[in-house]
Design a protein around this motif. Structure first.
Motif, short mmCIF file in Angstrom:
data_model
loop_
_atom_site.label_atom_id
_atom_site.label_comp_id
_atom_site.label_asym_id
_atom_site.label_seq_id
_atom_site.Cartn_x
_atom_site.Cartn_y
_atom_site.Cartn_z
N ALA A 135 14.49 24.18 -5.98
CA ALA A 135 14.32 23.94 -7.41
C ALA A 135 15.17 24.90 -8.23
O ALA A 135 15.83 24.51 -9.20
CB ALA A 135 12.84 24.08 -7.79
N ALA A 136 15.18 26.17 -7.81
CA ALA A 136 16.00 27.16 -8.52
C ALA A 136 17.49 26.83 -8.40
O ALA A 136 18.23 26.94 -9.38
CB ALA A 136 15.72 28.55 -7.95
N ALA A 137 17.91 26.40 -7.22
CA ALA A 137 19.31 26.06 -7.02
C ALA A 137 19.73 24.86 -7.86
O ALA A 137 20.84 24.83 -8.43
CB ALA A 137 19.56 25.78 -5.54
N LEU A 138 18.86 23.86 -7.97
CA LEU A 138 19.18 22.68 -8.77
C LEU A 138 19.23 23.01 -10.25
O LEU A 138 20.06 22.47 -10.99
CB LEU A 138 18.16 21.58 -8.48
CG LEU A 138 18.22 20.99 -7.07
CD1 LEU A 138 17.06 20.02 -6.85
CD2 LEU A 138 19.55 20.30 -6.82
N VAL A 139 18.32 23.86 -10.69
CA VAL A 139 18.34 24.26 -12.09
C VAL A 139 19.64 25.00 -12.42
O VAL A 139 20.25 24.79 -13.47
CB VAL A 139 17.11 25.15 -12.41
CG1 VAL A 139 17.27 25.82 -13.79
CG2 VAL A 139 15.84 24.32 -12.38
N LEU A 140 20.08 25.84 -11.47
CA LEU A 140 21.31 26.61 -11.68
C LEU A 140 22.57 25.78 -11.43
O LEU A 140 23.68 26.20 -11.76
CB LEU A 140 21.32 27.83 -10.74
CG LEU A 140 20.24 28.88 -11.01
CD1 LEU A 140 20.22 29.91 -9.90
CD2 LEU A 140 20.48 29.54 -12.37
N ARG A 141 22.40 24.61 -10.80
CA ARG A 141 23.52 23.74 -10.44
C ARG A 141 24.54 24.50 -9.59
O ARG A 141 25.76 24.39 -9.79
CB ARG A 141 24.18 23.17 -11.70
CG ARG A 141 23.27 22.31 -12.53
CD ARG A 141 23.98 21.73 -13.72
NE ARG A 141 23.09 20.89 -14.52
CZ ARG A 141 23.45 20.24 -15.62
NH1 ARG A 141 24.71 20.35 -16.06
NH2 ARG A 141 22.58 19.52 -16.29
N SER A 142 23.99 25.24 -8.61
CA SER A 142 24.84 26.04 -7.72
C SER A 142 24.88 25.40 -6.35
O SER A 142 23.84 25.29 -5.68
CB SER A 142 24.29 27.47 -7.63
OG SER A 142 24.92 28.18 -6.59
N ARG A 143 26.07 24.96 -5.94
CA ARG A 143 26.20 24.37 -4.60
C ARG A 143 25.90 25.40 -3.52
O ARG A 143 25.30 25.09 -2.50
CB ARG A 143 27.60 23.81 -4.43
CG ARG A 143 27.90 22.62 -5.33
CD ARG A 143 29.32 22.11 -5.10
NE ARG A 143 29.62 20.96 -5.96
CZ ARG A 143 30.79 20.34 -5.99
NH1 ARG A 143 31.78 20.77 -5.20
NH2 ARG A 143 30.98 19.32 -6.80
N LEU A 144 26.31 26.62 -3.75
CA LEU A 144 26.04 27.69 -2.78
C LEU A 144 24.54 27.89 -2.61
O LEU A 144 24.04 27.98 -1.48
CB LEU A 144 26.69 28.99 -3.25
CG LEU A 144 26.33 30.26 -2.43
CD1 LEU A 144 26.86 30.13 -1.01
CD2 LEU A 144 26.89 31.50 -3.12
N ALA A 145 23.82 27.91 -3.72
CA ALA A 145 22.38 28.12 -3.65
C ALA A 145 21.68 26.94 -2.96
O ALA A 145 20.74 27.13 -2.18
CB ALA A 145 21.82 28.35 -5.04
N VAL A 146 22.14 25.71 -3.26
CA VAL A 146 21.54 24.53 -2.62
C VAL A 146 21.74 24.59 -1.12
O VAL A 146 20.81 24.37 -0.34
CB VAL A 146 22.14 23.24 -3.20
CG1 VAL A 146 21.72 22.04 -2.35
CG2 VAL A 146 21.70 23.05 -4.64
N ALA A 147 22.95 24.90 -0.68
CA ALA A 147 23.22 24.98 0.75
C ALA A 147 22.40 26.09 1.40
O ALA A 147 21.82 25.91 2.49
CB ALA A 147 24.71 25.22 0.98
N ALA A 148 22.31 27.23 0.73
CA ALA A 148 21.55 28.35 1.30
C ALA A 148 20.06 28.04 1.35
O ALA A 148 19.37 28.45 2.28
CB ALA A 148 21.80 29.61 0.48
N ALA A 149 19.57 27.30 0.34
CA ALA A 149 18.15 26.97 0.30
C ALA A 149 17.72 26.09 1.46
O ALA A 149 16.54 26.04 1.81
CB ALA A 149 17.81 26.30 -1.03
N LEU A 150 18.67 25.37 2.05
CA LEU A 150 18.33 24.53 3.20
C LEU A 150 18.17 25.34 4.48
O LEU A 150 17.56 24.87 5.45
CB LEU A 150 19.42 23.46 3.40
CG LEU A 150 19.55 22.44 2.27
CD1 LEU A 150 20.72 21.51 2.54
CD2 LEU A 150 18.26 21.65 2.11
N LEU A 151 18.68 26.55 4.51
CA LEU A 151 18.58 27.37 5.72
C LEU A 151 17.13 27.70 6.08
O LEU A 151 16.75 27.62 7.26
CB LEU A 151 19.40 28.65 5.55
CG LEU A 151 20.92 28.46 5.40
CD1 LEU A 151 21.61 29.80 5.18
CD2 LEU A 151 21.49 27.78 6.65
N PRO A 152 16.27 28.09 5.11
CA PRO A 152 14.87 28.32 5.48
C PRO A 152 14.18 27.07 6.03
O PRO A 152 13.30 27.16 6.89
CB PRO A 152 14.22 28.78 4.17
CG PRO A 152 15.34 29.32 3.36
CD PRO A 152 16.53 28.48 3.72
N ALA A 153 14.60 25.90 5.55
CA ALA A 153 14.02 24.66 6.07
C ALA A 153 14.36 24.49 7.55
O ALA A 153 13.51 24.09 8.36
CB ALA A 153 14.53 23.46 5.27
#
Length: 305
Positions: free
Chosen positions: A53-71
């Motif tokens: 959710a934080a990554a999408l709000v920030l519109r950061s591709r890096l954050a979106v990709a990193a957020a998938l790592l905990p999954a």
């Protein structure tokens, strides 16, 4: 280098991954953070939707990709737990339940447990007021019993070698050999000491850990090769502080259950602190029973002798 919000989210995601995968390295020093983390480890998966959710709000591709790592890390840890491993063909069924000394209707709880079809019942938190109620309600189905203030065993089969196990100054564990048609099985009904979460001591587990050590000593002296250890452990089977008692035992839920089998609190189960552990036998199915009026859910397992 300027730290952008996206990079901060990515750094937090990497930290979550490391916490998940290296949880076994978290020490049990002051406050017992290792035990606390292990108890609630499945809930670290909640970091994934928060980070996404934080990554999408920030519109950061890096954050979106990193957020998938905990999954991915969470899936590596728990994908097998989520699978339904329940089978059939069990020869002995055991149900364990912390019935709650403040249970408003012990008679209804007793009837629900009797209706489960268990061959052996292990109950914890039997009070002076409720112990007689359980004896009366369970007598028809379970002719053999060993009932103490605190814990009790009921069985369809004869009980031999009944003795209390001194894990605390008062009775919190009892052992008996259940004389099944396939030979004796040592059954331990246990209730390890409670834990406390306080501001000064953190996750205070000293008394519980001491009772686990004493239980472990009794288990190491057990002469029978087939052993069931059931009850309220006030901790997960994977808690490193409980290894003196759980070492050499297998979790019926982990090997033959479906999902995490959370048991407490009954209104919204978040942790599994009620266990069915065994050795010398093969678990074929494990499950939780519906709420009974206690603050714990009952746990059940069927084993092949």
């Amino acid at each position: 280098m300027r730290r952008t919000p996206g990079r901060v989210v990515a750094a937090v995601a990497v930290g979550c991954v490391l916490l998940m995968l290296l949880h076994g390295l978290v020490p049990n020093g002051a406050g017992h953070p290792g035990s606390l983390l292990r108890t609630f480890l499945p809930w670290t998966g909640l970091s994934v939707p928060v980070l996404l959710a934080a990554a999408l709000v920030l519109r950061s591709r890096l954050a979106v990709a990193a957020a998938l790592l905990p999954a991915v890390a969470w899936g590596c840890l728990f994908a097998g737990t989520l699978a339904d491993k329940r089978g059939g063909g069990g020869e002995l069924t055991v149900v364990s339940h912390n019935v709650d000394e403040n249970n408003p209707d012990p008679a209804r709880t007793a009837r629900a447990l009797a209706a489960s079809g268990a061959d052996v019942l292990a109950l914890q938190e039997l009070s002076a007021a409720s112990a007689g109620v359980y004896e009366r309600e369970l007598a028809a189905r379970y002719p053999y019993r060993s009932v103490h203030l605190g814990v009790g065993l009921w069985s369809r089969y004869p009980l031999d070698g009944v003795e209390t196990v001194p894990i605390m100054p008062w009775t919190r564990a009892v052992r008996a050999a259940v004389d099944t048609p396939r030979g004796p099985v040592a059954v331990y009904a246990v209730h390890l000491a409670s834990v406390r979460v306080t501001a000064d001591a953190g996750f205070a587990t000293g008394r519980r850990d001491d009772s686990a050590r004493k239980l472990g000593e009794a288990l190491r002296a057990e002469p029978l090769p087939r052993v069931l250890v059931v009850g309220d452990f006030n901790g997960t089977a994977e808690d490193p502080a409980l290894r003196p008692a759980t070492s050499g035992l297998r979790s019926a839920q982990r090997e033959s259950g479906a999902g995490f089998g959370f048991t407490w609190p009954a209104a919204f189960p978040m942790v599994r602190i009620d266990q069915v552990l065994l050795k010398g036998m093969a678990p074929v199915s494990a499950w939780t029973l519906p709420a009974t009026g206690s603050d714990h859910l009952p746990v059940a397992a069927s084993v092949r002798l």
